[in-house]
Scaffold this motif. Structure first.
Motif, mmCIF file in Angstrom:
data_model
loop_
_atom_site.group_PDB
_atom_site.id
_atom_site.type_symbol
_atom_site.label_atom_id
_atom_site.label_comp_id
_atom_site.label_asym_id
_atom_site.label_seq_id
_atom_site.Cartn_x
_atom_site.Cartn_y
_atom_site.Cartn_z
ATOM 1 N N LYS A 136 0.949 -0.936 0.019
ATOM 2 C CA LYS A 136 0.424 -0.323 0.201
ATOM 3 C C LYS A 136 0.935 1.099 -0.326
ATOM 4 C CE LYS A 136 -4.517 -1.077 -0.336
ATOM 5 N NZ LYS A 136 -4.805 -0.628 -1.276
ATOM 6 N N SER A 137 1.949 1.807 0.383
ATOM 7 C CA SER A 137 2.947 2.483 1.079
ATOM 8 C C SER A 137 3.397 2.938 -0.559
ATOM 9 C CB SER A 137 4.034 1.964 1.721
ATOM 10 O OG SER A 137 5.223 1.443 1.277
ATOM 11 N N ILE A 138 3.637 1.850 -1.461
ATOM 12 C CA ILE A 138 4.514 1.873 -2.835
ATOM 13 C C ILE A 138 3.269 2.002 -3.606
ATOM 14 C CG2 ILE A 138 5.053 0.404 -4.646
ATOM 15 C CD1 ILE A 138 6.331 -1.472 -2.623
ATOM 16 N N SER A 139 1.765 2.044 -3.248
ATOM 17 C CA SER A 139 0.862 2.522 -4.175
ATOM 18 C C SER A 139 0.809 3.797 -4.061
ATOM 19 C CB SER A 139 -0.307 1.640 -3.968
ATOM 20 O OG SER A 139 -1.222 2.321 -5.019
ATOM 21 N N HIS A 178 2.537 6.064 -2.778
ATOM 22 C CA HIS A 178 4.166 6.526 -3.329
ATOM 23 C C HIS A 178 3.870 7.212 -4.493
ATOM 24 C CE1 HIS A 178 8.091 8.059 -3.453
ATOM 25 N NE2 HIS A 178 8.060 7.293 -4.188
ATOM 26 N N LYS A 179 3.892 5.714 -4.944
ATOM 27 C CA LYS A 179 3.433 5.997 -6.998
ATOM 28 C C LYS A 179 2.266 7.041 -7.285
ATOM 29 C CE LYS A 179 2.059 4.296 -10.944
ATOM 30 N NZ LYS A 179 1.108 2.787 -11.711
ATOM 31 N N ARG A 180 0.866 7.315 -6.015
ATOM 32 C CA ARG A 180 -0.216 8.018 -6.401
ATOM 33 C C ARG A 180 -0.255 9.458 -6.080
ATOM 34 N NH1 ARG A 180 -5.519 5.892 -3.307
ATOM 35 N NH2 ARG A 180 -5.353 4.795 -5.115
ATOM 36 N N GLU A 181 0.731 9.058 -4.621
ATOM 37 C CA GLU A 181 1.300 10.783 -5.265
ATOM 38 C C GLU A 181 2.545 11.682 -6.139
ATOM 39 O OE1 GLU A 181 4.573 13.526 -1.171
ATOM 40 O OE2 GLU A 181 4.175 10.949 -1.994
ATOM 41 N N LEU A 182 3.664 10.674 -6.820
ATOM 42 C CA LEU A 182 4.233 11.485 -7.634
ATOM 43 C C LEU A 182 2.928 11.756 -8.922
ATOM 44 C CD1 LEU A 182 6.971 8.772 -7.720
ATOM 45 C CD2 LEU A 182 6.736 10.878 -7.028
ATOM 46 N N ASP A 183 2.245 11.055 -8.591
ATOM 47 C CA ASP A 183 1.004 11.022 -10.081
ATOM 48 C C ASP A 183 0.620 12.423 -9.390
ATOM 49 O OD1 ASP A 183 2.187 8.825 -11.577
ATOM 50 O OD2 ASP A 183 0.123 7.357 -10.311
ATOM 51 N N TYR A 184 0.127 12.467 -8.806
ATOM 52 C CA TYR A 184 -0.565 13.721 -8.080
ATOM 53 C C TYR A 184 0.421 15.189 -8.465
ATOM 54 C CZ TYR A 184 -4.495 11.208 -6.715
ATOM 55 O OH TYR A 184 -5.605 10.866 -6.368
ATOM 56 N N GLN A 185 1.515 15.181 -7.968
ATOM 57 C CA GLN A 185 2.779 15.916 -8.259
ATOM 58 C C GLN A 185 2.897 16.555 -10.048
ATOM 59 O OE1 GLN A 185 6.040 14.563 -6.671
ATOM 60 N NE2 GLN A 185 5.871 15.611 -4.576
#
Length: 88
Positions: free
Chosen positions: A20-23, A25-32
């Motif tokens: 879940k933390s990896i997921s 983190h990926k979502r955070e990068l997409d939002y950035q």
């Protein structure tokens, strides 16, 4: 046996939390990336709004009115002399 079962459950929970933390983190990068794109769009729209405001002010000037009168309506100032080409 109970300790082995508890260890397996803790291990599974740790694995799920890690995935879940990896997921996340990926979502955070997409939002950035999306945020940067939206900030660029906001800047472009602010520039466009500034340009439109400048144009609105320009349209209200005497110079603009004279240009439109000359170009679109073919009008001239009373003190202007028009030179027409001679027809041969």
């Amino acid at each position: 046996m109970a300790i082995l079962g508890i260890t397996a459950v803790v291990f599974c929970l740790g694995f799920v939390v890690h995935i879940k933390s990896i997921s996340m983190h990926k979502r955070e990068l997409d939002y950035q990336v999306r945020e940067e794109l939206l900030e660029k769009q906001v800047q472009q729209e602010e520039n466009r709004a500034r340009d439109l405001e400048e144009y609105r002010v320009y349209v209200q000037t005497k110079q603009y009115i004279e240009e439109v009168a000359k170009q679109k309506l073919g009008l001239v100032m009373p003190d202007e002399i028009l030179l027409k080409p001679s027809q041969q």
